[in-house]
Scaffold this motif. Structure first.
Motif, PDB file in Angstrom:
ATOM      1  N   HIS A 123       0.876  -1.169   0.000  1.00 38.71           N
ATOM      2  CA  HIS A 123       0.000   0.000   0.000  1.00 38.71           C
ATOM      3  C   HIS A 123       0.919   1.226   0.000  1.00 38.71           C
ATOM      4  O   HIS A 123       1.606   1.490   0.995  1.00 38.71           O
ATOM      5  CB  HIS A 123      -0.901   0.014   1.229  1.00 38.71           C
ATOM      6  N   VAL A 124       0.956   1.960  -1.096  1.00 36.66           N
ATOM      7  CA  VAL A 124       1.957   3.008  -1.288  1.00 36.66           C
ATOM      8  C   VAL A 124       1.302   4.383  -1.242  1.00 36.66           C
ATOM      9  O   VAL A 124       0.307   4.633  -1.928  1.00 36.66           O
ATOM     10  CB  VAL A 124       2.697   2.829  -2.630  1.00 36.66           C
ATOM     11  N   ASN A 125       1.888   5.267  -0.442  1.00 42.57           N
ATOM     12  CA  ASN A 125       1.468   6.659  -0.378  1.00 42.57           C
ATOM     13  C   ASN A 125       2.661   7.520  -0.763  1.00 42.57           C
ATOM     14  O   ASN A 125       3.680   7.519  -0.065  1.00 42.57           O
ATOM     15  CB  ASN A 125       0.972   7.009   1.034  1.00 42.57           C
ATOM     16  N   ALA A 126       2.576   8.239  -1.892  1.00 45.42           N
ATOM     17  CA  ALA A 126       3.654   9.136  -2.323  1.00 45.42           C
ATOM     18  C   ALA A 126       3.587  10.413  -1.497  1.00 45.42           C
ATOM     19  O   ALA A 126       2.533  11.061  -1.425  1.00 45.42           O
ATOM     20  CB  ALA A 126       3.519   9.450  -3.812  1.00 45.42           C
ATOM     21  N   VAL A 127       4.701  10.785  -0.866  1.00 46.31           N
ATOM     22  CA  VAL A 127       4.696  11.867   0.110  1.00 46.31           C
ATOM     23  C   VAL A 127       5.928  12.749  -0.037  1.00 46.31           C
ATOM     24  O   VAL A 127       6.909  12.375  -0.665  1.00 46.31           O
ATOM     25  CB  VAL A 127       4.674  11.304   1.552  1.00 46.31           C
ATOM     26  N   ASN A 128       5.855  13.932   0.562  1.00 44.50           N
ATOM     27  CA  ASN A 128       7.054  14.700   0.837  1.00 44.50           C
ATOM     28  C   ASN A 128       7.756  14.018   2.014  1.00 44.50           C
ATOM     29  O   ASN A 128       7.107  13.415   2.874  1.00 44.50           O
ATOM     30  CB  ASN A 128       6.691  16.144   1.183  1.00 44.50           C
ATOM     31  N   VAL A 129       9.081  14.080   2.071  1.00 45.68           N
ATOM     32  CA  VAL A 129       9.836  13.332   3.078  1.00 45.68           C
ATOM     33  C   VAL A 129       9.398  13.699   4.494  1.00 45.68           C
ATOM     34  O   VAL A 129       9.242  12.830   5.353  1.00 45.68           O
ATOM     35  CB  VAL A 129      11.354  13.562   2.892  1.00 45.68           C
ATOM     36  N   ALA A 130       9.178  14.985   4.754  1.00 42.95           N
ATOM     37  CA  ALA A 130       8.771  15.419   6.095  1.00 42.95           C
ATOM     38  C   ALA A 130       7.424  14.818   6.479  1.00 42.95           C
ATOM     39  O   ALA A 130       7.225  14.386   7.625  1.00 42.95           O
ATOM     40  CB  ALA A 130       8.714  16.942   6.156  1.00 42.95           C
ATOM     41  N   ASP A 131       6.483  14.766   5.531  1.00 41.75           N
ATOM     42  CA  ASP A 131       5.173  14.164   5.811  1.00 41.75           C
ATOM     43  C   ASP A 131       5.304  12.666   6.055  1.00 41.75           C
ATOM     44  O   ASP A 131       4.603  12.092   6.894  1.00 41.75           O
ATOM     45  CB  ASP A 131       4.208  14.427   4.654  1.00 41.75           C
ATOM     46  N   GLY A 132       6.213  12.024   5.318  1.00 45.36           N
ATOM     47  CA  GLY A 132       6.436  10.597   5.521  1.00 45.36           C
ATOM     48  C   GLY A 132       7.026  10.308   6.893  1.00 45.36           C
ATOM     49  O   GLY A 132       6.650   9.334   7.547  1.00 45.36           O
ATOM     50  N   ALA A 133       7.940  11.168   7.342  1.00 49.63           N
ATOM     51  CA  ALA A 133       8.518  11.002   8.677  1.00 49.63           C
ATOM     52  C   ALA A 133       7.448  11.165   9.748  1.00 49.63           C
ATOM     53  O   ALA A 133       7.419  10.429  10.743  1.00 49.63           O
ATOM     54  CB  ALA A 133       9.646  12.008   8.883  1.00 49.63           C
ATOM     55  N   ARG A 134       6.550  12.115   9.539  1.00 49.12           N
ATOM     56  CA  ARG A 134       5.464  12.324  10.503  1.00 49.12           C
ATOM     57  C   ARG A 134       4.537  11.099  10.534  1.00 49.12           C
ATOM     58  O   ARG A 134       4.108  10.655  11.597  1.00 49.12           O
ATOM     59  CB  ARG A 134       4.675  13.583  10.134  1.00 49.12           C
ATOM     60  N   ALA A 135       4.236  10.558   9.347  1.00 51.50           N
ATOM     61  CA  ALA A 135       3.379   9.372   9.289  1.00 51.50           C
ATOM     62  C   ALA A 135       4.021   8.195  10.016  1.00 51.50           C
ATOM     63  O   ALA A 135       3.340   7.411  10.681  1.00 51.50           O
ATOM     64  CB  ALA A 135       3.097   9.004   7.828  1.00 51.50           C
ATOM     65  N   LEU A 136       5.341   8.075   9.906  1.00 50.03           N
ATOM     66  CA  LEU A 136       6.039   6.978  10.576  1.00 50.03           C
ATOM     67  C   LEU A 136       5.967   7.136  12.095  1.00 50.03           C
ATOM     68  O   LEU A 136       5.699   6.170  12.816  1.00 50.03           O
ATOM     69  CB  LEU A 136       7.498   6.929  10.114  1.00 50.03           C
ATOM     70  N   THR A 137       6.186   8.342  12.593  1.00 52.81           N
ATOM     71  CA  THR A 137       6.144   8.561  14.037  1.00 52.81           C
ATOM     72  C   THR A 137       4.738   8.378  14.587  1.00 52.81           C
ATOM     73  O   THR A 137       4.558   7.986  15.746  1.00 52.81           O
ATOM     74  CB  THR A 137       6.648   9.966  14.398  1.00 52.81           C
TER      75      THR A 137
END
Length: 300
Positions: A123-137
């Motif tokens: 399941h892939v969500n294309a993101v800006n890196v900062a948004d991806g880091a927030r999603a991970l946390t």
């Protein structure tokens, strides 16, 4: 409480705007807003901060997002299992992938994972890196695939969010060519002839990379910003059309360079090497997350 309210909430959290989220969900904005309000009434707390022009989740909303993602994934997995489908939760993984990497690096990399591990339901969500880091946390994604540079680190605690280096990428300036094959636009430009500069939007990781390159170049430059976008593919299209000079990942333009439709528009001082990194949470992950990590760690 209805499942579609949770789907609406997660769409809103990703889109960061009621109008965009309603469009993605193919409903009117008033109907979409009522769904979010109904969810908040059911939960009993405010999930969305509506005070700014760009909506944000409240602290309660960020906590709820993690549970909502997990609930929705488990619900879909249960439905698939009851219908006799073979893709179950143990093979399912949520990736947040930097926009450009989702088009260049990720497709072939996923082929390699599947060749080694069998079926991987991605399941892939294309993101800006900062948004991806927030999603991970926040627990909204299982793995983050993004860029890294020592001067522009991804702000993740390495003890909680370990990473693996998968590859490298080079950022370089490109221009459409003249008939002679020379670049139509070239760095550093002239005082009496500033180069049209096609840039990334403020806040994007690649935009920060370009600003770093310019600051570290050690040479004066003359650029006139004429365009900005958060998507490398959109910037590439503008460069190909001859609108100006722009920085692009080399892997994203290899075919166009080979065909002679793009040429490098500056020397080595105007380039930069990035790492391609994979991040995960150290203390959580399903069977597939663990298998992928073990495989890649062994290769590294």
């Amino acid at each position: 409480m209805q499942i579609r309210w949770i789907e609406d909430f997660l769409t809103l959290a990703d889109a960061k705007g009621f109008a965009r989220a309603a469009e993605r969900r193919n409903v009117s904005q008033p109907t979409f807003s009522r769904h979010i309000q109904s969810l908040e009434e059911w939960v009993g707390v405010e999930l969305v901060d509506r005070r700014g022009s760009r909506i944000q989740l409240t602290p309660s909303g960020r906590i709820f997002r993690e549970f909502a993602n997990d609930l929705l994934r488990r619900t879909y997995d249960m439905r698939a299992l009851l219908r006799g489908q073979t893709s179950t939760a143990q093979n399912s993984i949520r990736f947040s992938v930097a926009h450009t990497l989702s088009l260049t690096f990720f497709p072939q990399w996923l082929n390699e994972l599947r060749a080694a591990l069998g079926n991987v339901l991605a399941h892939v969500n294309a993101v800006n890196v900062a948004d991806g880091a927030r999603a991970l946390t926040e627990g909204a994604t299982d793995m983050l695939l993004g860029y890294h540079h020592p001067q522009l680190p991804v702000l993740l605690d390495p003890k909680r969010f370990p990473h693996l280096r998968l590859s490298t990428e080079r950022m370089a300036p490109f221009s459409a060519p003249l008939a002679s094959g020379a670049p139509k636009f070239k760095l550093p430009g002239r005082v009496d002839g500033a180069v049209p500069f096609l840039s990334y939007s403020a806040g994007t990781y690649l935009g920060q990379v370009v600003e770093m390159i310019l600051l570290n170049a050690g040479e004066s430059f003359h650029l006139a910003r004429t365009f900005d976008t958060h998507m490398a593919e959109a910037l590439k299209a503008m460069v190909l059309a001859g609108h100006g000079l722009g920085w692009l990942p080399v892997s994203a333009v290899s075919r166009e360079v080979k065909e002679g439709r793009l040429v490098v528009a500056g020397g080595a001082r105007w380039t930069c090497e990035l790492e391609v990194r994979l991040y995960r949470q150290a203390d959580r992950g399903n069977d597939m997350v663990e298998r992928i990590w073990e495989l890649l760690a062994a290769r590294a």
